[in-house]
Design a protein around this motif. Structure first.
Motif, mmCIF file in Angstrom:
data_model
loop_
_atom_site.group_PDB
_atom_site.id
_atom_site.type_symbol
_atom_site.label_atom_id
_atom_site.label_comp_id
_atom_site.label_asym_id
_atom_site.label_seq_id
_atom_site.Cartn_x
_atom_site.Cartn_y
_atom_site.Cartn_z
ATOM 1 N N GLU A 120 0.829 -1.207 0.000
ATOM 2 C CA GLU A 120 0.000 0.000 0.000
ATOM 3 C C GLU A 120 0.865 1.259 0.000
ATOM 4 O O GLU A 120 0.596 2.221 -0.716
ATOM 5 N N ARG A 121 1.928 1.240 0.800
ATOM 6 C CA ARG A 121 2.842 2.376 0.841
ATOM 7 C C ARG A 121 4.170 1.933 1.434
ATOM 8 O O ARG A 121 4.280 0.869 2.045
ATOM 9 N N CYS A 122 5.182 2.782 1.213
ATOM 10 C CA CYS A 122 6.501 2.549 1.779
ATOM 11 C C CYS A 122 6.778 3.584 2.864
ATOM 12 O O CYS A 122 6.558 4.778 2.656
ATOM 13 N N GLU A 123 7.275 3.127 3.985
ATOM 14 C CA GLU A 123 7.649 4.023 5.077
ATOM 15 C C GLU A 123 9.135 4.351 4.938
ATOM 16 O O GLU A 123 9.971 3.460 4.777
ATOM 17 N N LEU A 124 9.460 5.639 4.979
ATOM 18 C CA LEU A 124 10.833 6.094 4.796
ATOM 19 C C LEU A 124 11.441 6.561 6.111
ATOM 20 O O LEU A 124 10.730 7.006 7.021
ATOM 21 N N THR A 125 12.763 6.495 6.183
ATOM 22 C CA THR A 125 13.482 7.072 7.314
ATOM 23 C C THR A 125 13.696 8.559 7.062
ATOM 24 O O THR A 125 13.393 9.081 5.991
ATOM 25 N N ALA A 126 14.249 9.241 8.049
ATOM 26 C CA ALA A 126 14.466 10.686 7.920
ATOM 27 C C ALA A 126 15.410 11.032 6.774
ATOM 28 O O ALA A 126 15.301 12.115 6.171
ATOM 29 N N ASP A 127 16.355 10.141 6.459
ATOM 30 C CA ASP A 127 17.318 10.424 5.391
ATOM 31 C C ASP A 127 16.912 9.814 4.051
ATOM 32 O O ASP A 127 17.722 9.737 3.122
ATOM 33 N N LEU A 129 8.734 1.196 -5.954
ATOM 34 C CA LEU A 129 9.693 1.623 -4.934
ATOM 35 C C LEU A 129 10.642 2.695 -5.487
ATOM 36 O O LEU A 129 10.685 3.812 -4.980
ATOM 37 N N LEU A 130 11.400 2.353 -6.524
ATOM 38 C CA LEU A 130 12.420 3.276 -7.020
ATOM 39 C C LEU A 130 11.805 4.495 -7.691
ATOM 40 O O LEU A 130 12.252 5.624 -7.464
ATOM 41 N N GLY A 131 10.789 4.284 -8.496
ATOM 42 C CA GLY A 131 10.195 5.395 -9.222
ATOM 43 C C GLY A 131 9.220 6.193 -8.393
ATOM 44 O O GLY A 131 9.414 7.389 -8.148
ATOM 45 N N LYS A 132 8.158 5.546 -7.914
ATOM 46 C CA LYS A 132 7.088 6.279 -7.228
ATOM 47 C C LYS A 132 7.473 6.715 -5.823
ATOM 48 O O LYS A 132 7.167 7.828 -5.404
ATOM 49 N N THR A 133 8.137 5.842 -5.062
ATOM 50 C CA THR A 133 8.451 6.188 -3.669
ATOM 51 C C THR A 133 9.697 7.060 -3.563
ATOM 52 O O THR A 133 9.687 8.090 -2.884
ATOM 53 N N LEU A 134 10.775 6.653 -4.239
ATOM 54 C CA LEU A 134 12.035 7.393 -4.124
ATOM 55 C C LEU A 134 12.191 8.474 -5.189
ATOM 56 O O LEU A 134 13.142 9.265 -5.124
ATOM 57 N N GLY A 135 11.288 8.510 -6.142
ATOM 58 C CA GLY A 135 11.266 9.612 -7.097
ATOM 59 C C GLY A 135 12.396 9.633 -8.105
ATOM 60 O O GLY A 135 12.728 10.700 -8.639
ATOM 61 N N THR A 189 17.113 7.015 -14.350
ATOM 62 C CA THR A 189 18.406 7.707 -14.352
ATOM 63 C C THR A 189 19.369 7.108 -13.340
ATOM 64 O O THR A 189 20.585 7.264 -13.456
ATOM 65 N N LYS A 190 18.839 6.425 -12.345
ATOM 66 C CA LYS A 190 19.614 5.610 -11.410
ATOM 67 C C LYS A 190 18.875 4.298 -11.222
ATOM 68 O O LYS A 190 17.654 4.231 -11.367
ATOM 69 N N PHE A 191 19.611 3.264 -10.858
ATOM 70 C CA PHE A 191 19.017 1.952 -10.662
ATOM 71 C C PHE A 191 19.138 1.477 -9.214
ATOM 72 O O PHE A 191 18.453 0.551 -8.808
ATOM 73 N N TRP A 192 20.033 2.104 -8.476
ATOM 74 C CA TRP A 192 20.208 1.812 -7.042
ATOM 75 C C TRP A 192 20.225 3.149 -6.316
ATOM 76 O O TRP A 192 21.127 3.956 -6.487
ATOM 77 N N GLN A 193 19.195 3.397 -5.530
ATOM 78 C CA GLN A 193 19.075 4.641 -4.773
ATOM 79 C C GLN A 193 18.880 4.284 -3.304
ATOM 80 O O GLN A 193 17.960 3.558 -2.948
ATOM 81 N N HIS A 194 19.776 4.798 -2.457
ATOM 82 C CA HIS A 194 19.744 4.471 -1.028
ATOM 83 C C HIS A 194 19.801 2.941 -0.855
ATOM 84 O O HIS A 194 20.739 2.302 -1.303
ATOM 85 N N ASN A 195 18.772 2.370 -0.223
ATOM 86 C CA ASN A 195 18.767 0.919 0.007
ATOM 87 C C ASN A 195 17.737 0.220 -0.878
ATOM 88 O O ASN A 195 17.101 -0.754 -0.471
ATOM 89 N N CYS A 196 17.596 0.709 -2.115
ATOM 90 C CA CYS A 196 16.626 0.148 -3.044
ATOM 91 C C CYS A 196 17.272 -0.040 -4.416
ATOM 92 O O CYS A 196 17.872 0.900 -4.953
ATOM 93 N N VAL A 197 17.127 -1.240 -4.983
ATOM 94 C CA VAL A 197 17.635 -1.568 -6.320
ATOM 95 C C VAL A 197 16.449 -1.949 -7.201
ATOM 96 O O VAL A 197 15.592 -2.731 -6.789
#
Length: 522
Positions: free
Chosen positions: A199-206, A236-242, A338-346
């Motif tokens: 339903e949604r992803c919970e993110l940390t402060a960073d 995850l990578l597109g919609k959540t992490l933008g 434009t990226k394939f691995w962002q933070h802790n998401c591939v």
């Protein structure tokens, strides 16, 4: 203090999700108490695309590494051997051949092969300067063209699994393959399956992904690393992490496909041991044989061809076997993140990017991406940014080379239709490909032109397509480099001998599969 990477969560099933799970879990001993915990979250509500039935020869090693028997893959997935691609009417159309009295359709003028076995002498001598007709390069330098034309298996019954003189990949039922991988992951590799919809992803402060929240209200799923296999949605990578999507539709125009599953005329009908790609007025038709049916589809650009026109082309190509069979429409955007691995998401699979299935890059990219994660999984989160940076660098380069190689198939055509002529516009050709072609005006593609392990397509692949499309370097500009006529003729004669031998000894494709599987069951 560092945090160890102990748990990995994959979101999305299908081939991308379960193949990634298998590759990573097999290497990181997920079936042991101290191994990496791998969890795959799969929605029961989201169907898979399931049209990508072609693979690349890398799949042989992958299947062995994850512990699958080749015979089991064939039995469960209606699989057959794929020894390369046959490209029909890409240089000229049928109408052009009929109107040109100099055209000789019996001499490979209307089609060429991109076989999976490298040319004879590869790495020692380029045979192109020594053949009479460069468009015949795949015939003079390689036995596999003739093996494919004869419809033969790549090995004899005396040879074992994953063996054979002919390099090969597979055609398989994508849905059945995903199911086989799922069962193997759950029963042999220690992968945990969770049925649920994110339903949604919970993110940390960073900005890291902390947890996944499912629609059923169950406990959030936390992990150290998340893999996005949610397809075009890129949840995850597109919609959540933008992470933005970079379109490349100015280079490759196709954005639509119609797919059909076509029955054979009879249960013992011959099965081609290659993909057939037949050019149309504004796109091309794929034809992939499995043991129980054919998968046939039309890839096209909506700007140049309507859905109705594409379906007319497709049904005309298939003929009577298409009667009563519905065509499924698939729309897609061509490009990549434009990226394939962002933070802790591939992102792996279509969540990372997509191009038309011209050279079976989709599943190959899943293999390569998952293999990188398996080989470079950081022991702790402190090194994850470094691993991510390297992954992004390598994948951006690979995407560039994919675009170059696919564009090469289009930009040397002599077809007159507006769709094909548009591909000749230099503004639609990557500068890196233009640079390569400038070098190849006076010599053919060489191994030194490519960057080793990062390359998806070796120099041999470029040679087959370049020469098959009729591109001939002017070898006379440095004629003194090509004084190995005797050695070249010896290799060509050896290839002729091997070809004749294999045509006599290799069994028909379907016959081999039937006898092999009957023997493995016995």
């Amino acid at each position: 203090m560092t945090t160890a990477v102990k748990k990995l969560v994959i979101v999305g099933g299908g081939t991308a999700g379960w193949l990634s799970a298998a590759i990573i879990a097999a290497q990181h001993r997920s079936n042991t108490a101290d191994g990496l915990q791998v969890v795959l979250v799969e929605s029961a509500d989201i169907p898979t695309i399931g049209v990508g039935e072609g693979t690349w020869p890398t799949m042989k090693n992958t299947l062995q590494q994850i512990g699958l028997k080749e015979a089991d893959v064939f039995a469960h997935c209606h699989a057959v051997f794929k020894q390369g691609g046959k490209f029909v009417n890409w240089v000229r159309s049928d109408a052009q051949d009929r109107s040109d009295p100099s055209s000789n359709t019996n001499c490979n003028k209307e089609f060429y092969y991109h076989p999976f076995t490298v040319p004879m002498g590869y790495g020692r001598i380029d045979l192109a300067p020594y053949v009479d007709d460069v468009s015949q390069f795949a015939i003079d330098s390689n036995f596999q063209h003739q093996i494919c034309e004869a419809g033969l298996a790549p090995r004899s019954l005396a040879e074992g699994e994953y063996q054979g003189q002919c390099n090969y990949a597979y055609h398989l039922d994508a849905g059945a393959f995903a199911d086989l991988l799922k069962q193997h992951c759950k029963t042999k590799l220690g992968v945990e399956q969770r049925i649920g919809t994110v339903e949604r992803c919970e993110l940390t402060a960073d900005g890291q992904i902390k947890a996944l929240h499912l629609t059923d209200g169950s406990m959030p799923i936390e992990a150290d690393l998340f893999i996005d296999c949610t397809g075009f949605a890129s949840l995850l990578l597109g919609k959540t992490l933008g992470v933005p999507f970079e379109s490349v539709d100015h280079l490759l125009f196709n954005d639509s496909a119609l797919a059909m599953q076509v029955p054979y005329d009879s249960p013992d009908a011959p099965i081609p041991c290659h993909t057939i790609a037949t050019a149309q007025n504004a796109g091309w038709i794929w034809d992939i044989g499995l043991t129980h049916r054919r998968g046939v589809g039309h890839v096209y650009a909506a700007k140049y061809l309507s859905d109705d026109e594409a379906e007319f082309n497709l049904r005309r190509y298939i003929g009577k076997a298409a009667e009563g069979v519905a065509a499924r429409k698939i729309s897609f955007a061509t490009g990549h993140r434009t990226k394939f691995w962002q933070h802790n998401c591939v992102a792996i699979g279509m969540s990372a990017g997509f191009v038309e299935p011209l050279e079976a890059t989709a599943i190959m990219l899943v293999e390569i991406s998952a293999r990188f994660v398996a080989d470079n999984l950081p022991a702790d989160q402190a090194t994850m940014p470094l691993v991510a940076r390297r992954f992004n660098q390598q994948m951006l380069y690979r995407w560039q080379r994919i675009l170059d190689f696919l564009k090469l198939h289009y930009m040397l055509t002599k077809r007159p239709e507006p769709y094909w002529q548009a591909h000749l516009d230099p503004a639609t050709i990557p500068q890196s490909l233009l640079d390569d072609l400038q070098l190849w005006r006076h010599r053919g593609p060489q191994i030194s032109d490519f960057h080793g392990a990062l390359e998806l397509f070796p120099a041999a692949s470029y040679q087959y397509v370049l020469y098959g499309m009729g591109f001939k370097p002017d070898f006379t500009a440095q004629a003194y480099l090509y004084q190995q006529q005797a050695q070249a003729q010896q290799i060509i004669r050896r290839n002729q001998q091997l070809t004749a031998q294999m045509l006599q000894t290799l069994p028909p494709h379907r016959d081999y599969i039937n006898r092999w599987l009957a023997g493995s069951r016995g």
